[in-house]
Design a protein around this motif. Structure first.
Motif, PDB file in Angstrom:
ATOM      1  N   CYS A   1     -12.039  52.286 -17.010  1.00  0.00           N
ATOM      2  CA  CYS A   1     -11.637  51.560 -15.799  1.00  0.00           C
ATOM      3  C   CYS A   1     -10.130  51.333 -15.694  1.00  0.00           C
ATOM      4  O   CYS A   1      -9.582  51.288 -14.614  1.00  0.00           O
ATOM      5  CB  CYS A   1     -12.331  50.205 -15.741  1.00  0.00           C
ATOM      6  SG  CYS A   1     -14.049  50.252 -16.205  1.00  0.00           S
TER       7      CYS A   1
ATOM      8  N   LEU B   1     -18.314  53.645 -10.600  1.00  0.00           N
ATOM      9  CA  LEU B   1     -17.999  54.670 -11.596  1.00  0.00           C
ATOM     10  C   LEU B   1     -18.387  56.025 -11.013  1.00  0.00           C
ATOM     11  O   LEU B   1     -19.540  56.223 -10.630  1.00  0.00           O
ATOM     12  CB  LEU B   1     -18.805  54.381 -12.871  1.00  0.00           C
ATOM     13  CG  LEU B   1     -18.336  55.032 -14.155  1.00  0.00           C
ATOM     14  CD1 LEU B   1     -16.973  54.500 -14.549  1.00  0.00           C
ATOM     15  CD2 LEU B   1     -19.339  54.779 -15.245  1.00  0.00           C
TER      16      LEU B   1
ATOM     17  N   CYS C   1     -17.427  49.500 -14.166  1.00  0.00           N
ATOM     18  CA  CYS C   1     -16.090  49.190 -13.663  1.00  0.00           C
ATOM     19  C   CYS C   1     -16.113  48.259 -12.458  1.00  0.00           C
ATOM     20  O   CYS C   1     -15.322  48.427 -11.520  1.00  0.00           O
ATOM     21  CB  CYS C   1     -15.320  50.453 -13.313  1.00  0.00           C
ATOM     22  SG  CYS C   1     -14.967  51.448 -14.740  1.00  0.00           S
TER      23      CYS C   1
ATOM     24  N   GLY D   1     -24.063  54.459 -16.565  1.00  0.00           N
ATOM     25  CA  GLY D   1     -22.656  54.072 -16.592  1.00  0.00           C
ATOM     26  C   GLY D   1     -22.162  53.865 -18.013  1.00  0.00           C
ATOM     27  O   GLY D   1     -21.060  54.283 -18.371  1.00  0.00           O
TER      28      GLY D   1
ATOM     29  N   THR E   1     -19.786  56.880 -20.363  1.00  0.00           N
ATOM     30  CA  THR E   1     -18.429  56.530 -20.763  1.00  0.00           C
ATOM     31  C   THR E   1     -18.310  56.266 -22.261  1.00  0.00           C
ATOM     32  O   THR E   1     -17.224  56.346 -22.806  1.00  0.00           O
ATOM     33  CB  THR E   1     -17.955  55.276 -20.007  1.00  0.00           C
ATOM     34  OG1 THR E   1     -18.905  54.228 -20.215  1.00  0.00           O
ATOM     35  CG2 THR E   1     -17.838  55.546 -18.535  1.00  0.00           C
TER      36      THR E   1
END
Lengths: 352, 297
Positions: free
Chosen positions: A71, A156, A151, A52, A56
């Motif tokens: 998010c 996610l 998030c 995750g 990102t």
């Protein structure tokens, strides 16, 4: 429903590889070293959270793009950005995958070591069972409320597997299956070598009798801490593959039900036997697929009933039956003898 | 922190702490007498909550009767688990981890059976339908009928249990088994019967705890699981085998989760989202600093 045997087989192979990695790690911890890890889901989830974070933050960085908030307002753009990079830049995707594995293993190992540190120093080291169970649930509650990881409760999506750039769907999943099985094979070879090494014999000695091991000068708590490090690192690697296979990171996937599944695998296969862990992973994966396909079929027939519940009950009963009637598992741990031992045995036989 | 918030948090401490105490003494009982850290304790709590909920929806709303029903159903459930799973397994003399694993499996089986039940009768997130009234309200403090049911019931049951343990021959037998199982067998204590009674008591207390919890908030198949982390923390803090310790531990955990949390929020701006971490922090601190907990030895 159109049944596609090849696709089913490939997805089964991927799931088997992932389960095998996670089962081998628990077998190393409990089966070989006797450390009761009732928080396996936590260490698997470390892999998912690592992915995750890397998908990102790290992935856009590697591709030379600005990282967007995954998010909030830029949710859609961030999602598009990471799927775009995974689809068009194979090298960046693969590099990101490698780094994710490394980060997950390092963090997983460290978390495993630190969490087990206080309990392993006590005489009643089964406190560890409590600690890891509570830690796992606490971590899950946190991941659901703390946004920077995945998030929060939204989860996610678009965590693509490293071969997302391959055009053909079949080839793509075949490549991922190959990669998963390769990693599973490496983990198996590693665990097998470890179990046969002098270090592995020391671990088994600690498992069988910690007082005697301590009397022979082995540091029991240090050995157990090391095993928690290695095992948790492996579990986190399994977690990375797990989350890439589903493509979606959600804290709710990593509850106690997952932990129980892994225990079912190693008890079914045979505690302390790496091949048993593989067998258990295979049986559980097939059973799991079978029950979920069956559930979909039943629901399509108009039977409104949550078959997932039945699946969990079935697995629990299976575990209890194994513990009661065949606690050594389907493939019991073989007796290992060293050269020196067999020489002594031969000598004793010849001397009557 | 305003005085108002302080009073509210203290009331919550008393109320929640009493429920934790009920659940924690049951857990301590099975651990002390049977050497089994029963992970399925959470689901016994939920069984009690559902028994009370279903009774309250379908035939009675008398809180006392609901408590009795919850006690009986959860006690029988605990006894069944013992007879069907734990006792046959214990005869094989397995390592303690195998017993823990078995209780883990029993917990999940019970949990998903409850999910099926809740699914079948649409019993998700309902409150137990006992009448709720505000008994006493000042500018500082609100006391509802729930508080009056929950707190004295818990305290009375805990007192009754300690009387049973300390003043009756059954209690003496239980304590003897807890102290030295082999010696207890040698002097002819009816081990099987004492085990059965222990399970009935542990399950029943957990069940009443669940019913009170359902009066207080709501019932779903994870009700017990939500409470159990705090209950584990309370028993570890209490030293695992000490009843007084478990009760003190329960109130201390509740105090940390309500009053201390409220103070941390008011003065240091700590988010309430961190509240679920409190049991974990307590367990880690106890293990690092004083593993025997509140026990004196």
């Amino acid at each position: 429903m159109i049944f596609d045997p090849t696709a089913t087989l490939i997805s089964l192979l991927i799931l088997f590889g992932i389960s095998a990695i996670i089962a081998l790690s628990l077998n190393l911890e409990y089966g070989i070293a006797g450390v009761p890890n009732f928080g396996q889901a936590l260490f698997v989830s470390v892999g998912a959270y690592a992915a995750g974070v890397t998908y990102t933050r790290l992935l856009p960085l590697l591709a030379g793009q600005p990282a967007l908030d995954p998010c909030g307002a830029t949710l859609g753009q961030a999602l598009q950005l990471r799927s775009e990079i995974m689809r068009t830049m194979p090298l960046v995707g693969l590099a990101n995958f490698g780094l994710t594995l490394l980060i997950a293993a390092a963090v997983g190992g460290l978390v495993g070591y630190l969490l087990s540190y206080p309990a392993l120093r006590l005489k009643e080291e089964w406190y560890l069972a409590f600690v890891l169970l509570v830690a796992g649930e606490t971590a899950r509650i946190f991941a659901r409320s703390w946004e920077p990881l995945i998030c929060g409760s939204n989860g996610l999506s678009a965590i693509a597997q490293p071969f997302a750039w391959v055009g053909d769907v079949r080839t793509k999943s075949l490549l991922f299956a190959g990669l998963t099985l390769l990693i599973a094979l490496l983990v198996y070879l590693f665990c097998e070598r470890l179990a046969r090494s002098p270090y592995g014999r020391m671990l088994k000695a600690v498992r069988e009798n910690d007082a005697v091991s301590a009397g022979l000068g082995k540091s029991v708590s240090r050995a157990r801490g090391q095993v928690m490090f290695i095992g948790s690192a492996i579990a986190a690697v399994g977690g990375v593959l797990f989350v890439m296979n589903t493509g979606f990171a959600s804290a709710n996937d990593y509850g106690v039900a997952l932990t129980l599944d892994v225990w079912v695998m190693i008890v079914l296969g045979g505690l302390g036997n790496n091949r048993g862990a593989l067998l258990g992973a295979l049986v559980v994966t097939v059973l799991d697929r079978f029950t979920s396909v069956f559930a979909i079929q039943m629901n399509m027939l108009g039977l409104q009933f949550e078959f997932n519940y039945v699946r969990y009950i079935l697995f629990g009963v299976l575990l209890l039956v194994m513990l009661r009637y065949r606690s050594q598992g389907l493939w019991p741990e073989p007796l290992r003898t060293t050269q020196a031992h067999s020489m002594v045995e031969r000598k004793m036989k010849s001397e009557g | 922190m305003t005085l108002n918030l302080l009073m509210d948090s203290l009331v919550a401490t008393l109320q929640v702490g009493s429920m934790y105490a009920l659940m924690a003494v049951g857990l301590t009982l099975t651990f002390a007498v049977m050497r089994l850290p029963n992970f399925a304790h959470a689901e016994l709590i939920t069984v009690g909550a559902y028994a009370a909920l279903m009774a309250s929806l379908w035939f009675t709303q008398n809180p006392l009767l609901l408590g009795v029903i919850a006690f009986a159903v959860a006690a029988v459930a605990a006894l069944l688990c013992h007879r069907a799973v734990y006792r046959p397994l214990q005869r094989l003399n397995p390592p303690i981890y195998i017993m823990i694993l078995a209780s883990f499996a029993v917990g999940l089986i019970l949990r998903y059976l409850l999910f099926m039940l809740a699914d079948g009768f649409e019993l998700f997130d309902l409150r137990i339908a006992a009448p709720q009234t505000v008994l006493w309200q000042t500018s500082l403090l609100t006391v509802t009928s729930i508080f009056v049911w929950v707190t004295p019931t818990s305290i009375a049951l805990v007192v009754a249990l300690s009387l049973l343990l300390n003043r009756t021959s059954l209690g003496r037998q239980m304590r003897a088994l807890a102290d030295n199982a082999t010696l207890a067998r040698v002097i002819g204590i009816p081990v099987q019967r004492v085990h059965d009674v222990t399970w009935l008591l542990a399950g029943g207390l957990a069940g009443v705890g669940g019913a009170l919890w359902g009066l207080n908030t709501f019932v779903n198949p994870l009700t017990g699981w939500l409470a159990i982390l705090s209950v584990f923390a309370a028993t570890v803090l209490g030293g695992m085998t000490s009843f007084v310790g478990a009760i003190l531990g329960a109130y201390l955990v509740a105090f940390a989760e309500n009053t201390v949390m409220q103070a941390l929020n008011a003065w240091l701006g700590v988010s309430f989202a961190l509240k679920p971490a409190i049991p974990f922090v307590i367990i880690m601190l106890v293990l690092l600093i004083r593993p025997q907990g509140l026990r004196t030895s």
